[in-house]
Scaffold this motif. Structure first.
Motif, PDB file in Angstrom:
ATOM      1  N   GLU A 152      15.748  11.193   1.730  1.00  0.00           N
ATOM      2  CA  GLU A 152      16.725  12.057   2.386  1.00  0.00           C
ATOM      3  C   GLU A 152      16.045  13.104   3.271  1.00  0.00           C
ATOM      4  OE1 GLU A 152      19.412  13.755  -0.488  1.00  0.00           O
ATOM      5  OE2 GLU A 152      19.860  11.779  -1.332  1.00  0.00           O
ATOM      6  N   ARG A 153      14.945  13.674   2.791  1.00  0.00           N
ATOM      7  CA  ARG A 153      14.274  14.758   3.520  1.00  0.00           C
ATOM      8  C   ARG A 153      13.428  14.254   4.684  1.00  0.00           C
ATOM      9  NH1 ARG A 153      11.788  18.904  -0.875  1.00  0.00           N
ATOM     10  NH2 ARG A 153      11.454  20.166   0.983  1.00  0.00           N
ATOM     11  N   MET A 181      11.737   9.300 -11.529  1.00  0.00           N
ATOM     12  CA  MET A 181      11.093   8.943 -10.277  1.00  0.00           C
ATOM     13  C   MET A 181      12.110   8.523  -9.222  1.00  0.00           C
ATOM     14  SD  MET A 181       7.920   9.453 -10.147  1.00  0.00           S
ATOM     15  CE  MET A 181       6.949   8.452  -9.077  1.00  0.00           C
ATOM     16  N   LYS A 182      13.183   7.855  -9.653  1.00  0.00           N
ATOM     17  CA  LYS A 182      14.181   7.393  -8.690  1.00  0.00           C
ATOM     18  C   LYS A 182      14.768   8.574  -7.920  1.00  0.00           C
ATOM     19  CE  LYS A 182      18.274   4.554  -8.185  1.00  0.00           C
ATOM     20  NZ  LYS A 182      19.290   3.754  -8.828  1.00  0.00           N
ATOM     21  N   ASN A 183      15.060   9.679  -8.619  1.00  0.00           N
ATOM     22  CA  ASN A 183      15.596  10.861  -7.945  1.00  0.00           C
ATOM     23  C   ASN A 183      14.593  11.415  -6.940  1.00  0.00           C
ATOM     24  OD1 ASN A 183      18.021  10.758  -9.294  1.00  0.00           O
ATOM     25  ND2 ASN A 183      17.370  12.161 -10.903  1.00  0.00           N
ATOM     26  N   TYR A 184      13.313  11.406  -7.312  1.00  0.00           N
ATOM     27  CA  TYR A 184      12.265  11.893  -6.418  1.00  0.00           C
ATOM     28  C   TYR A 184      12.214  11.033  -5.156  1.00  0.00           C
ATOM     29  CZ  TYR A 184       7.672  12.814  -4.498  1.00  0.00           C
ATOM     30  OH  TYR A 184       6.651  13.098  -3.644  1.00  0.00           O
ATOM     31  N   PHE A 185      12.239   9.727  -5.310  1.00  0.00           N
ATOM     32  CA  PHE A 185      12.200   8.838  -4.151  1.00  0.00           C
ATOM     33  C   PHE A 185      13.435   9.020  -3.271  1.00  0.00           C
ATOM     34  CE2 PHE A 185       9.205   6.308  -6.836  1.00  0.00           C
ATOM     35  CZ  PHE A 185       8.105   6.464  -6.013  1.00  0.00           C
ATOM     36  N   ALA A 196       5.674   9.502   9.406  1.00  0.00           N
ATOM     37  CA  ALA A 196       4.848   9.559   8.193  1.00  0.00           C
ATOM     38  C   ALA A 196       5.550   8.857   7.030  1.00  0.00           C
ATOM     39  CB  ALA A 196       4.532  11.005   7.820  1.00  0.00           C
ATOM     40  N   TYR A 197       6.851   9.037   6.919  1.00  0.00           N
ATOM     41  CA  TYR A 197       7.601   8.362   5.856  1.00  0.00           C
ATOM     42  C   TYR A 197       7.520   6.850   6.032  1.00  0.00           C
ATOM     43  CZ  TYR A 197      11.351   6.834   2.807  1.00  0.00           C
ATOM     44  OH  TYR A 197      12.069   6.185   1.825  1.00  0.00           O
ATOM     45  N   HIS A 198       7.714   6.381   7.262  1.00  0.00           N
ATOM     46  CA  HIS A 198       7.658   4.937   7.512  1.00  0.00           C
ATOM     47  C   HIS A 198       6.250   4.389   7.270  1.00  0.00           C
ATOM     48  CE1 HIS A 198      11.776   4.689   8.806  1.00  0.00           C
ATOM     49  NE2 HIS A 198      11.580   5.732   9.592  1.00  0.00           N
ATOM     50  N   GLU A 199       5.254   5.157   7.668  1.00  0.00           N
ATOM     51  CA  GLU A 199       3.869   4.742   7.398  1.00  0.00           C
ATOM     52  C   GLU A 199       3.612   4.672   5.899  1.00  0.00           C
ATOM     53  OE1 GLU A 199      -0.712   6.208   8.092  1.00  0.00           O
ATOM     54  OE2 GLU A 199       0.908   7.324   9.035  1.00  0.00           O
ATOM     55  N   HIS A 200       4.116   5.662   5.172  1.00  0.00           N
ATOM     56  CA  HIS A 200       3.979   5.685   3.710  1.00  0.00           C
ATOM     57  C   HIS A 200       4.632   4.453   3.094  1.00  0.00           C
ATOM     58  CE1 HIS A 200       5.413   6.756  -0.362  1.00  0.00           C
ATOM     59  NE2 HIS A 200       4.235   7.343  -0.465  1.00  0.00           N
ATOM     60  N   GLN A 201       5.829   4.116   3.566  1.00  0.00           N
ATOM     61  CA  GLN A 201       6.529   2.945   3.051  1.00  0.00           C
ATOM     62  C   GLN A 201       5.710   1.675   3.285  1.00  0.00           C
ATOM     63  OE1 GLN A 201       8.651   4.658   1.078  1.00  0.00           O
ATOM     64  NE2 GLN A 201      10.001   2.951   1.411  1.00  0.00           N
ATOM     65  N   GLU A 202       5.156   1.555   4.473  1.00  0.00           N
ATOM     66  CA  GLU A 202       4.360   0.369   4.810  1.00  0.00           C
ATOM     67  C   GLU A 202       3.069   0.316   3.987  1.00  0.00           C
ATOM     68  OE1 GLU A 202       3.478  -3.225   6.435  1.00  0.00           O
ATOM     69  OE2 GLU A 202       5.371  -2.141   6.618  1.00  0.00           O
ATOM     70  N   LYS A 203       2.390   1.441   3.880  1.00  0.00           N
ATOM     71  CA  LYS A 203       1.105   1.481   3.190  1.00  0.00           C
ATOM     72  C   LYS A 203       1.250   1.222   1.689  1.00  0.00           C
ATOM     73  CE  LYS A 203      -3.062   3.917   3.851  1.00  0.00           C
ATOM     74  NZ  LYS A 203      -3.693   5.056   4.505  1.00  0.00           N
ATOM     75  N   THR A 204       2.359   1.659   1.123  1.00  0.00           N
ATOM     76  CA  THR A 204       2.510   1.575  -0.330  1.00  0.00           C
ATOM     77  C   THR A 204       3.434   0.445  -0.793  1.00  0.00           C
ATOM     78  OG1 THR A 204       4.332   3.187  -0.340  1.00  0.00           O
ATOM     79  CG2 THR A 204       2.079   4.049  -0.596  1.00  0.00           C
ATOM     80  N   LYS A 205       3.925  -0.370   0.142  1.00  0.00           N
ATOM     81  CA  LYS A 205       4.920  -1.380  -0.236  1.00  0.00           C
ATOM     82  C   LYS A 205       4.409  -2.377  -1.278  1.00  0.00           C
ATOM     83  CE  LYS A 205       4.056  -4.552   3.586  1.00  0.00           C
ATOM     84  NZ  LYS A 205       4.598  -5.076   4.838  1.00  0.00           N
ATOM     85  N   ASN A 206       3.111  -2.598  -1.323  1.00  0.00           N
ATOM     86  CA  ASN A 206       2.572  -3.539  -2.300  1.00  0.00           C
ATOM     87  C   ASN A 206       1.914  -2.871  -3.505  1.00  0.00           C
ATOM     88  OD1 ASN A 206       3.329  -5.865  -0.821  1.00  0.00           O
ATOM     89  ND2 ASN A 206       1.584  -5.552   0.537  1.00  0.00           N
ATOM     90  N   TYR A 207       2.076  -1.550  -3.599  1.00  0.00           N
ATOM     91  CA  TYR A 207       1.526  -0.848  -4.760  1.00  0.00           C
ATOM     92  C   TYR A 207       2.253  -1.319  -6.022  1.00  0.00           C
ATOM     93  CZ  TYR A 207      -1.156   2.761  -2.214  1.00  0.00           C
ATOM     94  OH  TYR A 207      -2.063   3.444  -1.446  1.00  0.00           O
ATOM     95  N   ILE A 208       1.488  -1.679  -7.002  1.00  0.00           N
ATOM     96  CA  ILE A 208       2.064  -2.000  -8.308  1.00  0.00           C
ATOM     97  C   ILE A 208       2.006  -0.725  -9.140  1.00  0.00           C
ATOM     98  CG2 ILE A 208       1.495  -4.462  -8.186  1.00  0.00           C
ATOM     99  CD1 ILE A 208      -0.988  -3.860  -9.923  1.00  0.00           C
TER     100      ILE A 208
END
Length: 124
Positions: A10-11, A1-5, A17-29
């Motif tokens: 990088e891409r 998973m680390k390689n995928y992230f 959208a990437y920043h929104e994804h980071q914000e939306k999922t930051k508390n995902y366990i």
């Protein structure tokens, strides 16, 4: 998973959208990540079944499932605009990791999904 992230960062690291994804999922366990990923695969499995049942990519069933896919991504990861969805559709066949993962639902599913997405976005 680390390689995928790392590859994802990088891409698309400079996109909103990437920043929104980071914000939306930051508390995902771990459990939430698993549920979100599993739910996404359920939609791909539904699309695989649609394909296996002989539906065309422009059928009302396939198009409804693409709308469901778009809504699922928006609900769980980031706002999936038609432009982003079109890009995802192409990536699902161009990126071997995505293609292999989606084709676990059935051989040719990634291609079917990609074509159904292209139709969905073209019709709008």
């Amino acid at each position: 998973m680390k390689n995928y992230f790392n590859e994802t960062r990088e891409r698309w690291g400079d996109t909103s959208a990437y920043h929104e994804h980071q914000e939306k999922t930051k508390n995902y366990i771990k459990k939430k990540w698993s549920e979100a990923s599993d739910g996404l695969m359920v939609v791909f499995a539904e699309l695989a079944a649609c394909k296996e049942n002989g539906a065309s990519v422009d059928s009302s069933e396939a198009q409804a499932l693409i709308a469901k896919l778009q809504a699922y991504i928006t609900s769980n990861f980031y706002i999936c605009t038609d432009k982003i969805l079109a890009g995802l559709g192409q990536m699902y066949i161009d990126d071997v990791h995505f293609k292999k993962n989606i084709d676990m639902c059935g051989e040719g599913t990634a291609e079917f999904v990609s074509e159904a997405i292209a139709n969905f976005c073209q019709e709008k």
